[in-house]
Design a protein around this motif. Structure first.
Motif, mmCIF file in Angstrom:
data_model
loop_
_atom_site.group_PDB
_atom_site.id
_atom_site.type_symbol
_atom_site.label_atom_id
_atom_site.label_comp_id
_atom_site.label_asym_id
_atom_site.label_seq_id
_atom_site.Cartn_x
_atom_site.Cartn_y
_atom_site.Cartn_z
ATOM 1 N N LEU A 78 0.605 -1.414 0.086
ATOM 2 C CA LEU A 78 -0.018 0.107 0.103
ATOM 3 C C LEU A 78 0.771 1.148 0.123
ATOM 4 O O LEU A 78 0.721 1.962 -0.846
ATOM 5 C CB LEU A 78 -0.862 -0.065 1.108
ATOM 6 C CG LEU A 78 -2.043 1.181 1.204
ATOM 7 C CD1 LEU A 78 -2.947 1.140 0.446
ATOM 8 C CD2 LEU A 78 -2.509 1.340 2.697
ATOM 9 N N VAL A 79 1.773 1.332 0.749
ATOM 10 C CA VAL A 79 2.796 2.475 0.949
ATOM 11 C C VAL A 79 3.671 2.549 -0.223
ATOM 12 O O VAL A 79 3.766 3.653 -0.900
ATOM 13 C CB VAL A 79 3.629 2.414 2.073
ATOM 14 C CG1 VAL A 79 4.652 3.702 2.287
ATOM 15 C CG2 VAL A 79 3.034 2.427 3.457
ATOM 16 N N SER A 80 3.777 1.329 -0.948
ATOM 17 C CA SER A 80 4.756 1.497 -2.135
ATOM 18 C C SER A 80 3.767 1.970 -3.296
ATOM 19 O O SER A 80 4.201 2.776 -4.254
ATOM 20 C CB SER A 80 5.099 0.289 -2.412
ATOM 21 O OG SER A 80 6.165 -0.204 -1.611
ATOM 22 N N PHE A 81 2.521 1.866 -3.278
ATOM 23 C CA PHE A 81 2.004 2.053 -4.486
ATOM 24 C C PHE A 81 1.523 3.653 -4.271
ATOM 25 O O PHE A 81 1.478 4.248 -5.226
ATOM 26 C CB PHE A 81 0.368 1.256 -4.290
ATOM 27 C CG PHE A 81 -0.669 1.905 -5.324
ATOM 28 C CD1 PHE A 81 -0.397 1.508 -6.541
ATOM 29 C CD2 PHE A 81 -1.761 2.395 -4.996
ATOM 30 C CE1 PHE A 81 -1.290 1.991 -7.684
ATOM 31 C CE2 PHE A 81 -2.716 3.011 -5.835
ATOM 32 C CZ PHE A 81 -2.571 2.668 -7.011
ATOM 33 N N LEU A 82 1.164 4.078 -3.157
ATOM 34 C CA LEU A 82 0.936 5.572 -2.867
ATOM 35 C C LEU A 82 2.204 6.298 -3.166
ATOM 36 O O LEU A 82 1.864 7.096 -3.618
ATOM 37 C CB LEU A 82 0.426 5.553 -1.597
ATOM 38 C CG LEU A 82 -1.317 5.086 -1.198
ATOM 39 C CD1 LEU A 82 -1.512 5.190 0.169
ATOM 40 C CD2 LEU A 82 -2.192 5.751 -2.120
#
Length: 125
Positions: free
Chosen positions: A64-68
């Protein structure tokens, strides 16, 4: 007979010892040498064991953090709004100039400019 022959081939192939060793794909073998991860997960597992105690939850938040972060970089840094929207200053390529000059030589450029619709656009004059 053909069905019996096919069954014999399958049984013989299953009984034959496997001499070949399964090889990993080349992209997987070269992953550590030609890619640079944003956050090295093996170091997170080594130095922050409390963060990685629950592996499923860690990878959920990691993805999630990588995508955002990727979306933020794309939309915040790489996407500069209102750049290149002024068509008065676009780069004229050699093919464009050659086509324009050939149309001007035959007289088609003046005809195209004459029939072009101008009332959709604001008049600058």
């Amino acid at each position: 007979m053909a069905l019996l022959r096919a069954a014999c081939r399958v049984l013989c192939a299953a009984a034959r010892p496997k001499l070949t060793v399964a090889k990993l794909p080349q992209s997987l073998m070269m992953a550590s040498s030609d890619s640079m991860p944003y956050l090295p997960v093996d170091m997170v597992f080594r130095f922050f064991p409390r963060w990685t105690r629950d592996k499923v939850r860690f990878f959920y938040w990691y993805y999630l953090v990588s995508f955002l972060t990727g979306l933020g970089i794309l939309m915040g840094y790489f996407h500069t709004p209102y750049v290149g929207d002024n068509y008065d200053h676009f780069a004229e390529t050699p093919l464009y100039l050659w086509t324009k000059s050939s149309l001007a030589k035959t007289g088609q450029l003046e005809e195209n400019l004459r029939v072009k619709v101008h009332h959709f656009y604001p008049q600058t004059e």
